[in-house]
Design an enzyme around this catalytic site. Structure first.
Site, PDB file in Angstrom:
ATOM      1  N   GLY A  16       0.790  -1.216   0.000  1.00 38.35           N
ATOM      2  CA  GLY A  16       0.000   0.000   0.000  1.00 38.35           C
ATOM      3  C   GLY A  16       0.820   1.263   0.000  1.00 38.35           C
ATOM      4  N   ASP A 138       5.835  -9.176  11.976  1.00 40.89           N
ATOM      5  CA  ASP A 138       6.793  -8.300  11.292  1.00 40.89           C
ATOM      6  C   ASP A 138       7.159  -7.104  12.179  1.00 40.89           C
ATOM      7  OD1 ASP A 138       8.485  -7.564   9.263  1.00 40.89           O
ATOM      8  OD2 ASP A 138       6.953  -6.500   8.108  1.00 40.89           O
TER       9      ASP A 138
END
Length: 932
Positions: A16, A138
């Site tokens: 994104g 992450d």
């Protein structure tokens, strides 16, 4: 996106792009994240993008950016969030990497303390996320946003997955080799950033809470060291096996990383998941404890007990010489070993001992005193552990006095025991096999020193002695520096800093604690210099605490000063005032602890003050007296109870925790503040016997004002006292007659008026009245009056009462009147053994008779048979003229009165009227000018 006005792009990710936008409907800035145009046609990536938005929307926590809206009806799909001004953790780390000097602002932002506060917020967020069953997968500095107003939020939930959910195999297939050289999140078989992945994750194992913890470990490593844990060039393949990660302390010694934090990081980065923290909650608790200053211990030294190099001193000692209160043989030889290691004021020691070692006894001294090498090592605190008949006892010793003891039966046949001793933040704690046995609070500054042990055989210490350092607090107490000066006896420097802190923090704990320690500093200096003026300055310093938030400490400090000056009346007044005025104050427990210690100290010395402190402790902390101590106290008081009329006349056992014990202690100490409460307690319970005993004690101690108030209460309530059908030993009519007889004694009326009007009284009450009358008559040189009183009651008391309670008064009267013939007849009725029994007053009376007929030498020869190990109240005169003499400070108030009465009669028998009259004067002065 028509609703929003796009301002500019502010970031790009794997899937994104993030824009700063303006929402005109709500009149606010927002962050708008939309899927990249080149990925918008991929349905799998679109689902992943929207899943990221829905996961973030479902998490409600300050550390997660909330989602305002999700738009998925048509392309491009997007969602909006609050716009947080700030920068990523990566940006902050990059700003200091490989820089030799930093600006003051940047140095503060990247200090260990500042980073640890941020990391704690991150842990709180991940703890919440894990509790919702989500794994981030992450975690890295790029995904941690630091707001301008101390926010710390986790970004990028694109890799997040529910715990236990199967890995999503996307259509982009990346080889393992490509993954291992990448720093990007790969939308393929392995999701995440390899540099932050746990070893098992790189090998293809599924993500878990443990892998998130590993990633947090890499983040914390960078925060602490400002460097990366893996030393490799960009693009170089990560080595999964055999790569050693250097500890943060090694990498960045200039950062002054506490050993505890270094150990935390290394545990997070353990290759084996089982060796890592079991949860983020456990990790967060360790970080919190460090931030708060709670003790978390890091092993700093392992001391081999059998190596001579471990000890500065290792010499044989006679244990009983230094710890006479311990139950050991006088000829028991032990080893005293004093370590080469200087301990910290906050530390933990761990010993693994054999059962044999505990059977013989094991001592720990923490720390030893300054004069340890000179044989004065026992000053300070220590623990003594001993197993006897399957019972383990632990004693806390302070300045060679046992002040606390705990005993417990051992259920199993254990052969080894782990003993741990902690000194931290005013407390000393001892643990046996992980169980807390003793905790003691000490509110004076702790100091460092050498650790010492006392052991029969070093072979009984089975492993190295572990010396642990406390993780401590990142915020060092402002009192630490003056405390160090005080410990080193640099009084002037300590005083300047304490006063400065007190003035800088008015109304705060640091301020009043500094003020109290300033007083302690002046007191220590006065004691060292033996300067009366400085003692007055110490009183003045403590007075500055008056009516403040720590008002009880004013009186504790003053009590310490008066104790040093040996002004014990003032010491007790200070303690009593604080206990009464501040009974509910948060700091009053410090004063109570001091009172308990003073009891132990005075009782060990068999000091007269022990009776007073016993009264106080029984009121404020009766649980502080252990069963073993209670037994010793009762043994010590036994001889006094045999010389106490109301104990002899009352067949009930004298128990430590009883109103009668309080009265008994008041009688012998002369300390009567509790007499009023004892009266009201007995009055409310209609305990007439107790009331009679209280009035007897008050009359004996010449407390006429108290008696007058009691008589007034009795007169007012006499009409309300209804007759009872129950047969009682004494009626309220008896009590009234007893009170009026006492009043007559106070008015110095003659024997006939006192005894004729009370001829219906019971023998017990007559004995009480006669005892009070006879003692007063003798000290007023009215021996003949004793004969008159005896004639009036002789027929009203049983023969055994006459022999047990009246005969000695009759002998005194004969001695006063020098009736040698009558005395000879009386003493002929006793055996030589009875006349030489120092437990009974007859021993002293016979000595006075010898003084009367043969002179001082004959009397002193008679007195010389006194025992060395005990002092009996009935024979104080004999012990006074015996070669042993009377120990200083041993005699209670009542014993001093008794001794003066005995000396008064003795000098009269010798014909030494000057000494006799001096004793009479001193007796009256002792009553008028009461001194503890």
């Amino acid at each position: 996106m028509e609703r929003y006005d796009i301002v500019r792009i502010i970031g790009k990710g794997g899937m994104g792009e993030v824009y700063l936008a303006y929402d005109p409907v709500c009149s606010r800035k927002v962050a708008l994240k939309k899927i990249r145009e080149d990925l918008a046609e991929n349905p799998l990536l679109k689902r992943r993008f929207l899943r990221e938005a829905r996961i973030a929307a479902d998490l409600i926590h300050p550390g997660v950016v909330p989602v305002y809206t999700i738009y998925s009806e048509k392309d491009p799909v997007y969602y909006t969030m609050p716009y947080i001004e700030g920068y990523t953790l990566k940006t902050l780390l990059k700003s200091v990497w490989q820089k030799e000097s930093l600006s003051k602002e940047l140095a503060e932002k990247t200090s260990v303390g500042a980073f640890l506060s941020i990391f704690h917020k991150i842990c709180c967020t991940i703890e919440y996320v894990h509790s919702r069953g989500i794994l981030h997968r992450d975690l890295k500095p790029d995904n941690i946003l630091l707001g301008l107003f101390s926010e710390a939020v986790i970004l990028d939930w694109g890799a997040a997955v529910a715990c236990g959910e199967e890995e999503d195999l996307l259509d982009i297939d990346v080889s393992k080799e490509e993954v291992l050289s990448s720093r990007m999140t790969i939308p393929g078989r392995i999701v995440g950033t390899p540099d932050y992945m746990a070893p098992e994750r790189l090998l293809g194992h599924p993500a878990s809470k443990s892998t998130d913890i590993y990633a947090l470990g890499v983040v914390l490593y960078q925060m602490l060291t400002l460097s990366f844990p893996y030393r490799r060039k960009k693009g170089k393949k990560i080595v999964l096996d055999g790569q050693r990660i250097p500890s943060p302390q090694e990498v960045a010694p200039y950062r002054e990383i506490p050993p505890f934090l270094s150990a935390v990081v290394m545990r997070m980065l353990a290759v084996d998941p089982q060796e890592r923290y079991s949860s983020v909650t456990e990790l967060k608790e360790d970080i919190e404890s460090h931030l708060k200053g709670s003790p978390k211990w890091t092993l700093t030294t392992a001391l081999p007990p059998k190596k001579s190099s471990s000890w500065k001193l290792n010499e044989p000692i006679l244990l009983s010489k230094y710890f006479p209160m311990l139950e050991v043989s006088p000829a028991s030889w032990y080893s005293l070993a004093i370590s080469n290691i200087e301990s910290f004021s906050e530390m933990r020691l761990e010993y693994t001992l054999s059962k044999k070692g505990l059977n013989e006894g094991f001592g720990i001294l923490l720390p030893t005193s300054e004069n340890a090498l000179g044989g004065d090592f026992y000053q300070g605190y220590g623990f003594w552990l001993h197993i006897k008949e399957r019972t383990l006892s632990v004693s806390l010793v302070k300045n060679s006095l046992e002040i606390q003891r705990c005993s417990q039966d051992l259920e199993s046949d254990k052969e080894t025991f782990l003993i741990a001793l902690e000194q931290h933040n005013h407390s000393l704690s001892l643990f046996v096999d992980g169980t807390t046995w003793l905790i003691h609070m000490n509110y004076l500054p702790s100091r460092s020193g050498r650790v010492a042990i006392i052991v029969r055989d070093m072979e009984d210490i089975l492993e190295d002695i572990g010396i642990f350092e406390s993780s401590g607090s990142l915020r060092v107490s402002c009192l630490a520096v003056p405390d160090a000066f005080l410990a080193e006896k640099l009084y002037d420097r300590a005083l300047v800093l304490y006063r400065r802190i007190a003035e800088s923090f008015p109304g705060r704990k640091e301020g009043y604690e500094a003020r109290f320690r300033a007083g302690i500093t002046v007191l220590e200096k006065a004691s060292t210099d033996n300067n009366e003026q400085e003692f007055a300055l110490a009183i003045e310093e403590f007075s500055k605490l008056h009516d403040g938030v720590a008002a009880p400490l004013e009186y504790l400090g003053k009590a310490l000063v008066y104790q040093r000056l040996q002004e014990y009346n003032e010491e007790i007044k200070s303690l009593l005032l604080a206990l009464k005025r501040y009974s509910q104050h948060p700091e009053i427990f410090r004063l109570k602890d001091h009172v308990v210690y003073r009891l132990h100290e005075s009782f060990y010395k068999r000091d007269r003050l022990a009776l007073v402190f016993m009264i106080l402790v029984l009121e404020i902390a009766p649980q502080a007296i252990t069963p073993g101590q209670e037994e010793k106290i009762l043994v010590w008081l036994k001889d006094k109870s045999r010389a106490t009329l109301f104990c002899l006349l009352d067949p009930t056992v004298l128990e430590l925790r009883s109103s009668k014990m309080e009265l008994f202690l008041s009688y012998w100490s002369g300390f009567i503040p509790h007499l009023n409460s004892l009266f009201h307690r007995a009055w409310d319970q209609s305990d007439v016997r107790a009331l009679i005993e209280i009035f007897y004690v008050a009359c004996d101690l010449h407390k006429w004002q108290f008696l007058s108030s009691c008589i007034d209460i009795f007169k007012e309530s006499l009409e309300d006292q209804k007759a009872t059908e129950e047969i009682v030993e004494f009626s309220f009519e008896d009590l009234g007659a007893f009170l009026f007889a006492i009043q007559s004694i106070f008015n110095k009326e003659d024997a006939e008026k006192i005894f004729v009007s009370n001829d219906q009284l019971s023998p017990i009450l007559l004995v009480y009245i006669f005892d009070l009358f006879a003692n007063r008559a003798l000290l007023e040189s009215q021996g003949e009056a004793i004969f008159q009183a005896l004639d009036l009651i002789r027929s009203k008391v049983p023969e055994n009462f006459y022999h047990d309670y009246l005969r000695n008064h009759e002998i005194r009267a004969h001695l006063w009147c020098r009736n040698e013939k009558a005395l000879s007849t009386i003493f002929e009725n006793y055996t030589e053994k009875q006349l030489k029994d120092e437990q009974h007053e007859l021993f002293v009376l016979y000595g006075c008779y010898l003084a009367l007929i043969q002179g001082a030498e004959a009397a002193k020869q008679h007195f010389d048979v006194c025992r060395e190990d005990r002092i009996f109240p009935a024979s104080l005169l004999a012990r006074n003229y015996n070669r042993l003499g009377l120990p200083k400070d041993a005699l209670s108030y009542q014993e001093r009165r008794l001794l003066l009465r005995q000396k008064f009669l003795y000098f009269h028998c010798l014909g030494n009227h000057d000494e006799r009259d001096l004793c009479q004067t001193m007796y009256h002065l002792l009553t008028e000018e009461f001194q503890l």
